[in-house]
Scaffold this motif. Structure first.
Motif, short mmCIF file in Angstrom:
data_model
loop_
_atom_site.label_atom_id
_atom_site.label_comp_id
_atom_site.label_asym_id
_atom_site.label_seq_id
_atom_site.Cartn_x
_atom_site.Cartn_y
_atom_site.Cartn_z
N ILE A 1 0.83 -1.20 0.00
CA ILE A 1 0.00 0.00 0.00
C ILE A 1 0.87 1.25 0.00
N ALA A 2 2.06 1.17 0.61
CA ALA A 2 2.98 2.32 0.58
C ALA A 2 3.44 2.59 -0.85
N GLU A 3 3.77 1.55 -1.58
CA GLU A 3 4.17 1.73 -2.97
C GLU A 3 3.06 2.39 -3.79
N ARG A 4 1.85 1.95 -3.55
CA ARG A 4 0.72 2.53 -4.28
C ARG A 4 0.52 4.01 -3.91
N ALA A 5 0.71 4.32 -2.64
CA ALA A 5 0.57 5.72 -2.20
C ALA A 5 1.63 6.60 -2.83
N PHE A 6 2.87 6.11 -2.89
CA PHE A 6 3.94 6.89 -3.52
C PHE A 6 3.66 7.09 -5.01
N LYS A 7 3.16 6.05 -5.66
CA LYS A 7 2.82 6.18 -7.08
C LYS A 7 1.71 7.20 -7.28
N ALA A 8 0.86 7.35 -6.26
CA ALA A 8 -0.23 8.34 -6.32
C ALA A 8 0.24 9.74 -5.96
N GLY A 9 1.54 9.88 -5.65
CA GLY A 9 2.09 11.19 -5.37
C GLY A 9 1.86 11.68 -3.96
N LYS A 10 1.65 10.76 -3.01
CA LYS A 10 1.40 11.15 -1.63
C LYS A 10 2.59 10.80 -0.73
N HIS A 11 2.79 11.62 0.29
CA HIS A 11 3.74 11.28 1.34
C HIS A 11 3.15 10.14 2.16
N ARG B 1 12.07 7.24 -2.54
CA ARG B 1 13.08 8.00 -3.28
C ARG B 1 12.66 8.24 -4.71
N ARG B 2 12.09 7.23 -5.35
CA ARG B 2 11.65 7.40 -6.74
C ARG B 2 10.58 8.48 -6.86
N ALA B 3 9.68 8.51 -5.88
CA ALA B 3 8.58 9.48 -5.91
C ALA B 3 8.98 10.85 -5.39
N ASN B 4 10.17 10.92 -4.76
CA ASN B 4 10.62 12.16 -4.12
C ASN B 4 9.61 12.61 -3.07
N LYS B 5 9.11 11.64 -2.30
CA LYS B 5 8.15 11.91 -1.24
C LYS B 5 8.70 11.38 0.08
#
Length: 408
Positions: free
Chosen positions: A144-154, A176-180
Motif C-alpha cells: 500500500i505504501a508503494e501505491r501511495a507513492f505512485k499516487a504522489g502522496k507522502h 526516493r523514486r517518488a521524491n516523497k
C-alpha cells in the motif's frame, strides 16, 4: 496487463489478503468475527474544545488519509488531529464502507474522500490529501505504501514498517523514486518524557550508560479481533518481538545513541496453540562497540509491562512506564540523588506525542529539517529484528555490524 489493470489487481489482492487471513483467524478462534465490528455507540468522540496542543489561527492545510480503521486508528490517532497545529483528517481508506461512513460523519470527513482498497489509487486525483497514514497489519504495509507513492502522496507508516528487510527496502526505494517523504510512526520520539530523558543522558547527568534493559509485555487476547492478526505470521511477520519488542529495539538505540554490532537471542518454547506460528516470549542481548550491553525481552502472555532501565556510571535510571500513551515517568537515583520527570495525566504536554507526530511531517516538509523518524531508521529496526530471529534460530551470536544505516 495495463497499468490500470495492474492497479486494480493490486487493490483487489490487498483486500483479498486482509479478508482471507482475517477470516481464517476468525474460524480458528471459535468462529468469532475477525473483521473488527463497527463500534455501536463508542466511536472515539471528538476531543473537548480545550485541546491539549493550542490550535493556530486559520485553517490547518495538511491533509492525511488514514488507511485502516482499527482500534489504534479510531481511538488514538484520529482524535489526536484536534490537537494538531498543521495536520487535519482529510480522508479514510477501509474495506468496510459502512464503518468508514460512520467515522467520516463523526469527524466531518467528506464522503468523496472515503476510499476502498480497490479504488485507492484514485487518491492521486484528490488535492485534499497530502499524505496517507498506514495502520494496517504489518505485511500489508509495503504494497500500500508503494501505491501511495505512485499516487504522489507522502507516507507515514506504523511500526514495524515491514515484515522483511526486502519489503522495508522496497518502501525506501519507492519513496526516493517518488521524491516523497517516508516517515515511520515512532510516537515515542515525540513523547516529552522520552525527549527529556535523551537530553539528560546526552548531557552526561547519569554518566556514560553501560547497560540498558527493555521490557515490553502484554497479555494478548485473541478474543479481541485486533489481537487475532498478531498471531498469524502471514500478517504480522512474527510475534511479541514485532509487536512489542520493537519498542525496546528502537529505544536501546536512541538511549545509547549507538547501534549494536552483535546480537544473541533465545525464544522460550510455548505449548499454547495460539503461538503455533509466532513466538510468545523472546529475549535478546545487543553488544556495542563502546562496551555497553542492551538486554531486551517481550512477551504476549504476561501482565502489561513497559519499563526501561538505564545503568550509568553516575546514576541508575528507570522509565516506568516507558512507552505508554501518557503519564510516562523517568526516575534517576544514586546515593542521595533522586531526579524525577513526570508529566501529569491529561495536562500539557502529556498527550503531545500523537499530535506532535502527525504535525512533524508537514513541519519538516515546510522547513527542510531532517525527520526524527525516517524510513531508513525503520529499515534499521527491521534488520535488527530479523537478526534477533536469526540469532535465536541459530543459537549463536549474529553480527549486526553492517555500517551506518544513515548512509545507506
Amino acid at each position: 496487463m495495463s497499468s490500470n489493470e495492474q492497479s486494480n489487481s493490486s487493490g483487489s489482492q490487498t483486500r483479498r489478503n486482509i479478508l482471507k487471513v482475517a477470516g481464517t483467524a476468525g474460524l480458528a478462534f471459535g468462529g468469532r468475527l475477525a473483521a473488527q465490528d463497527i463500534p455501536p455507540n463508542h466511536l472515539a468522540p471528538r476531543p473537548a474544545p480545550q485541546s491539549i496542543r493550542p490550535l493556530p489561527e486559520g485553517r490547518r492545510t495538511f491533509g492525511y488519509a488514514i488507511i485502516g480503521l482499527g482500534k489504534y486508528a479510531v481511538n488514538q490517532i484520529i482524535p489526536a488531529f484536534a490537537e494538531c497545529k498543521h495536520a487535519r483528517l482529510a480522508g479514510l481508506v477501509s474495506g468496510d464502507r459502512q464503518k468508514a461512513e460512520r467515522i467520516a460523519a463523526a469527524y466531518d470527513v467528506p464522503t468523496k474522500n472515503i476510499y476502498s482498497y480497490d479504488n485507492f489509487d484514485d487518491i492521486k486525483n484528490n488535492p485534499d490529501i497530502d499524505a496517507v497514514y498506514i495502520i494496517l497489519p504489518n505485511s500489508l504495509h509495503a504494497d500500500i505504501a508503494e501505491r501511495a507513492f505512485k499516487a504522489g502522496k507522502h507516507v507515514m507508516c506504523e511500526k514495524p514498517m515491514a515484515t522483511s528487510v526486502e519489503d522495508a527496502q522496497r518502501m525506501v526505494d519507492a519513496s526516493r523514486r517518488a521524491n516523497k517523504q517516508l516517515m515511520i510512526g515512532y510516537r515515542c520520539h515525540f513523547d516529552p518524557i522520552t525527549q527529556r530523558t535523551i537530553e539528560l543522558i546526552r548531557a552526561g547527568h547519569i554518566g556514560k550508560p553501560r547497560v540498558i534493559t527493555t521490557e515490553n509485555t502484554d497479555a494478548l487476547s485473541v478474543e479481541d479481533p485486533s489481537g487475532q492478526w498478531r498471531v498469524r505470521r502471514a500478517l504480522s511477520g512474527g510475534g511479541s518481538l514485532m509487536d512489542l519488542g520493537i519498542y525496546g529495539v528502537n529505544a536501546s538505540r536512541y538511549l545509547l545513541n549507538e547501534d549494536p554490532i552483535e546480537v544473541t537471542a533465545v525464544i522460550a518454547p510455548s505449548s499454547n496453540p495460539i503461538f503455533s506460528e509466532v513466538e510468545d516470549i523472546i529475549s535478546w542481548t545487543f553488544r556495542y562497540k563502546s562496551g555497553a550491553l542492551a538486554h531486551g525481552n517481550s512477551s504476549f502472555s504476561t501482565a502489561a509491562t513497559s519499563r526501561f532501565g538505564i545503568q550509568g556510571e553516575k546514576l541508575t535510571a528507570v522509565m516506568d512506564p516507558a512507552t505508554g500513551y501518557y503519564n510516562n515517568t523517568f526516575k534517576a537515583s544514586g546515593g542521595d540523588e533522586v531526579h524525577v520527570l513526570q508529566d501529569p495525566m491529561f495536562q500539557i504536554p502529556a498527550l503531545n506525542q500523537f499530535s506532535a507526530q502527525l504535525d512533524h511531517l508537514p513541519e519538516i516538509l515546510a522547513s527542510g529539517a531532517p525527520s526524527k523518524a525516517t524510513g531508513l531508521e525503520g529499515l534499521q529496526d527491521v534488520k535488527l529484528i530479523q537478526a534477533i530471529y536469526r540469532a535465536a534460530a541459530l543459537r549463536r551470536p549474529v553480527s549486526t555490524d553492517w555500517g551506518d544505516w544513515r548512509k545507506i
